[in-house]
Design an enzyme around this catalytic site. Structure first.
Site, PDB file in Angstrom:
ATOM      1  N   PRO A 169       6.945  -4.716   6.221  1.00 24.92           N
ATOM      2  CA  PRO A 169       6.524  -4.881   7.621  1.00 24.92           C
ATOM      3  C   PRO A 169       7.671  -5.402   8.476  1.00 24.92           C
ATOM      4  O   PRO A 169       8.636  -5.980   7.968  1.00 24.92           O
ATOM      5  CB  PRO A 169       5.395  -5.909   7.529  1.00 24.92           C
ATOM      6  CG  PRO A 169       5.739  -6.720   6.309  1.00 24.92           C
ATOM      7  CD  PRO A 169       6.346  -5.749   5.342  1.00 24.92           C
ATOM      8  N   THR A 194      10.615   4.847   6.831  1.00 23.24           N
ATOM      9  CA  THR A 194       9.409   5.279   7.533  1.00 23.24           C
ATOM     10  C   THR A 194       8.573   4.067   7.925  1.00 23.24           C
ATOM     11  O   THR A 194       7.377   4.187   8.192  1.00 23.24           O
ATOM     12  CB  THR A 194       8.543   6.219   6.656  1.00 23.24           C
ATOM     13  OG1 THR A 194       8.307   5.590   5.391  1.00 23.24           O
ATOM     14  CG2 THR A 194       9.229   7.559   6.448  1.00 23.24           C
ATOM     15  N   ARG A 243       9.670   0.613  10.123  1.00 19.24           N
ATOM     16  CA  ARG A 243       9.920   0.271  11.520  1.00 19.24           C
ATOM     17  C   ARG A 243      11.415   0.364  11.788  1.00 19.24           C
ATOM     18  O   ARG A 243      12.241  -0.007  10.943  1.00 19.24           O
ATOM     19  CB  ARG A 243       9.424  -1.146  11.833  1.00 19.24           C
ATOM     20  CG  ARG A 243       7.918  -1.255  12.032  1.00 19.24           C
ATOM     21  CD  ARG A 243       7.485  -0.569  13.317  1.00 19.24           C
ATOM     22  NE  ARG A 243       6.056  -0.708  13.589  1.00 19.24           N
ATOM     23  CZ  ARG A 243       5.126   0.153  13.207  1.00 19.24           C
ATOM     24  NH1 ARG A 243       5.467   1.215  12.500  1.00 19.24           N
ATOM     25  NH2 ARG A 243       3.856  -0.042  13.517  1.00 19.24           N
ATOM     26  N   ASP A 285      12.028   8.097  10.176  1.00 19.53           N
ATOM     27  CA  ASP A 285      10.961   8.518  11.089  1.00 19.53           C
ATOM     28  C   ASP A 285      10.849   7.552  12.263  1.00 19.53           C
ATOM     29  O   ASP A 285       9.992   7.730  13.121  1.00 19.53           O
ATOM     30  CB  ASP A 285       9.626   8.568  10.324  1.00 19.53           C
ATOM     31  CG  ASP A 285       8.489   9.139  11.154  1.00 19.53           C
ATOM     32  OD1 ASP A 285       8.678  10.224  11.735  1.00 19.53           O
ATOM     33  OD2 ASP A 285       7.420   8.504  11.229  1.00 19.53           O
ATOM     34  N   ARG A 298       0.819  -1.218   0.000  1.00 12.62           N
ATOM     35  CA  ARG A 298       0.000   0.000   0.000  1.00 12.62           C
ATOM     36  C   ARG A 298       0.850   1.263   0.000  1.00 12.62           C
ATOM     37  O   ARG A 298       0.600   2.193  -0.758  1.00 12.62           O
ATOM     38  CB  ARG A 298      -0.925  -0.011   1.217  1.00 12.62           C
ATOM     39  CG  ARG A 298      -2.048  -1.042   1.136  1.00 12.62           C
ATOM     40  CD  ARG A 298      -2.900  -1.005   2.391  1.00 12.62           C
ATOM     41  NE  ARG A 298      -2.147  -1.391   3.579  1.00 12.62           N
ATOM     42  CZ  ARG A 298      -2.050  -2.634   4.034  1.00 12.62           C
ATOM     43  NH1 ARG A 298      -2.660  -3.603   3.386  1.00 12.62           N
ATOM     44  NH2 ARG A 298      -1.355  -2.919   5.109  1.00 12.62           N
ATOM     45  N   ILE A 299       1.863   1.303   0.878  1.00 13.49           N
ATOM     46  CA  ILE A 299       2.679   2.514   0.990  1.00 13.49           C
ATOM     47  C   ILE A 299       3.732   2.567  -0.113  1.00 13.49           C
ATOM     48  O   ILE A 299       3.920   3.601  -0.762  1.00 13.49           O
ATOM     49  CB  ILE A 299       3.347   2.583   2.373  1.00 13.49           C
ATOM     50  CG1 ILE A 299       2.278   2.630   3.473  1.00 13.49           C
ATOM     51  CG2 ILE A 299       4.270   3.789   2.479  1.00 13.49           C
ATOM     52  CD1 ILE A 299       2.808   2.432   4.876  1.00 13.49           C
ATOM     53  N   HIS A 330       8.637   9.606  14.727  1.00 14.63           N
ATOM     54  CA  HIS A 330       7.529   8.704  14.393  1.00 14.63           C
ATOM     55  C   HIS A 330       6.249   9.513  14.155  1.00 14.63           C
ATOM     56  O   HIS A 330       5.194   9.224  14.709  1.00 14.63           O
ATOM     57  CB  HIS A 330       7.301   7.679  15.505  1.00 14.63           C
ATOM     58  CG  HIS A 330       6.676   6.405  15.021  1.00 14.63           C
ATOM     59  ND1 HIS A 330       7.111   5.170  15.404  1.00 14.63           N
ATOM     60  CD2 HIS A 330       5.630   6.177  14.179  1.00 14.63           C
ATOM     61  CE1 HIS A 330       6.371   4.230  14.833  1.00 14.63           C
ATOM     62  NE2 HIS A 330       5.467   4.834  14.072  1.00 14.63           N
ATOM     63  N   GLU A 370      12.642   2.599  20.260  1.00 10.81           N
ATOM     64  CA  GLU A 370      11.794   3.765  20.516  1.00 10.81           C
ATOM     65  C   GLU A 370      11.176   3.764  21.909  1.00 10.81           C
ATOM     66  O   GLU A 370      10.944   4.828  22.485  1.00 10.81           O
ATOM     67  CB  GLU A 370      10.663   3.830  19.482  1.00 10.81           C
ATOM     68  CG  GLU A 370      11.128   4.153  18.079  1.00 10.81           C
ATOM     69  CD  GLU A 370       9.966   4.283  17.107  1.00 10.81           C
ATOM     70  OE1 GLU A 370       8.804   4.309  17.565  1.00 10.81           O
ATOM     71  OE2 GLU A 370      10.221   4.359  15.888  1.00 10.81           O
ATOM     72  N   ASP A 385       9.926  -6.957  -4.180  1.00  7.81           N
ATOM     73  CA  ASP A 385       8.781  -7.413  -3.405  1.00  7.81           C
ATOM     74  C   ASP A 385       8.546  -8.883  -3.753  1.00  7.81           C
ATOM     75  O   ASP A 385       8.782  -9.304  -4.893  1.00  7.81           O
ATOM     76  CB  ASP A 385       7.531  -6.590  -3.720  1.00  7.81           C
ATOM     77  CG  ASP A 385       6.466  -6.716  -2.633  1.00  7.81           C
ATOM     78  OD1 ASP A 385       6.193  -5.714  -1.962  1.00  7.81           O
ATOM     79  OD2 ASP A 385       5.926  -7.828  -2.452  1.00  7.81           O
TER      80      ASP A 385
END
Length: 335
Positions: free
Chosen positions: A206, A232, A234, A258, A153-154, A295, A263, A173
């Site tokens: 992911p 952006t 993980r 990001d 999607r992104i 983030h 974190e 991919d």
């Protein structure tokens, strides 16, 4: 059904309240979920958590023992939640997978441009009345080769944005998007080729066991010395030690991110008075060719509205005895 919202942020609460529309009794707490704060959920059937919350096995055991049965995540990623344990215990779990891929892809583009064109440095200089241009050289994105790892999607939106800049796009991919090949002239290739040939590499995969430290020392060595790496997705996708070594040895030109590998306890909080104890993050922030945002890619009005709507859509479906279309882990039950 009563809902406890962990890690509730001031800027998102109005969106959540509007989406709820007084349907459910909701309590908001700024505290993150962990083994101690799990007990705050006594009396609640449902909780909502964010990506920085700890929903590990031991925490889930505590939540189950006090009567929590439903968990709705205000994020797409769910690597902070032990899904196998959740399903073994009997939790209903859902995420907010499609809240706004445009927000993330646009932020990736923003931090890429900001780093490349020295926007932060320029802004700092002119606020100190220094209008010199000597340290502000960047390069055109037009004509550059952009390697996109993950075209879901992104990543697919990132491909369209980069195509708009006139970039050549390499992609990796497990499931190629044939529409991108036709619409954006995307070339799917092996990772080795992508690492060797890309001027810019951006991550849109992911976080799972297989992808932990996806970018490591060996893969950084394969990249061009003038590559900019953008993350952006993980923080755990990138080996922080390897990035620091690469920056120190000038093996890459820059890192725009990001997210950060550790974190928890740092991000989403103000440490301006006391500083931070994480030596790796402190070191990372000393490099002028590192741009790190806290983030914040998801923080757009549209994304926050969608996250809130999905959160209460999940809750509504469960309260009616229905399965949410955003539910996670059904394959674990059926396997």
């Amino acid at each position: 059904m009563k809902l406890l919202v962990y890690s509730a942020k001031e800027f998102e609460i109005p969106f959540l309240k509007k989406a709820n529309n007084n349907r459910f009794e909701v309590t908001y707490t700024k505290n993150a979920l962990n083994s101690e704060t799990a007990l705050n959920a006594i009396g609640y059937k449902a909780i909502s958590i964010f990506s920085g919350d700890d929903a590990s096995a031991i925490v889930l055991e505590k939540l189950w023992s006090i009567g929590v049965r439903y968990i709705t995540l205000r994020s797409s990623g769910h690597n902070n939640l032990n899904l196998k344990t959740a399903k073994r215990l009997g939790f209903y779990v859902a995420n907010a997978a499609d809240y706004s891929p445009h927000a993330i892809a646009e932020h990736a583009t923003a931090i890429l441009l900001a780093l490349n064109r020295k926007i932060v440095l320029a802004d700092n200089q002119v606020h100190n009345y220094n209008f010199s241009q000597n340290a502000l050289m960047g390069y055109n994105l037009h004509g550059k080769t952009v390697g996109i790892i993950g075209t879901g999607r992104i990543g697919s939106i990132m491909a369209k944005i980069m195509n708009g800049f006139g970039c050549k796009i390499l992609a990796y991919d497990l499931v190629p998007d044939h529409d991108l090949i036709e619409l954006c002239n995307v070339t799917y290739t092996h990772l080795d080729v992508l690492y060797n040939d890309s001027d810019i590499i951006t991550l849109h995969i992911p976080m799972n066991y297989e992808n932990y430290h996806f970018i490591n020392k060996e893969r950084l060595i394969q990249m061009k010395n003038d590559v900019i790496l953008v993350n952006t997705a993980r923080g755990e996708l990138v080996d922080t030690n390897a990035i620091i070594e690469a920056l120190e040895a000038k093996l890459i030109a820059g890192y725009a991110t990001d997210v950060y590998e550790k974190e928890q306890g740092i991000f989403f909080n103000d440490h301006s008075k006391n500083g931070i104890k994480d030596k790796r993050l402190w070191k990372l922030l000393t490099y002028p060719n590192v741009l790190l945002t806290p983030h914040q890619a998801f923080i757009t009005k549209e994304a926050l509205k969608n996250i809130a709507d999905i959160t209460f859509e999940n809750l509504h479906n469960w309260s009616q005895g229905n399965i949410s279309k955003h539910e996670l882990g059904m394959e674990l039950i059926n396997s």
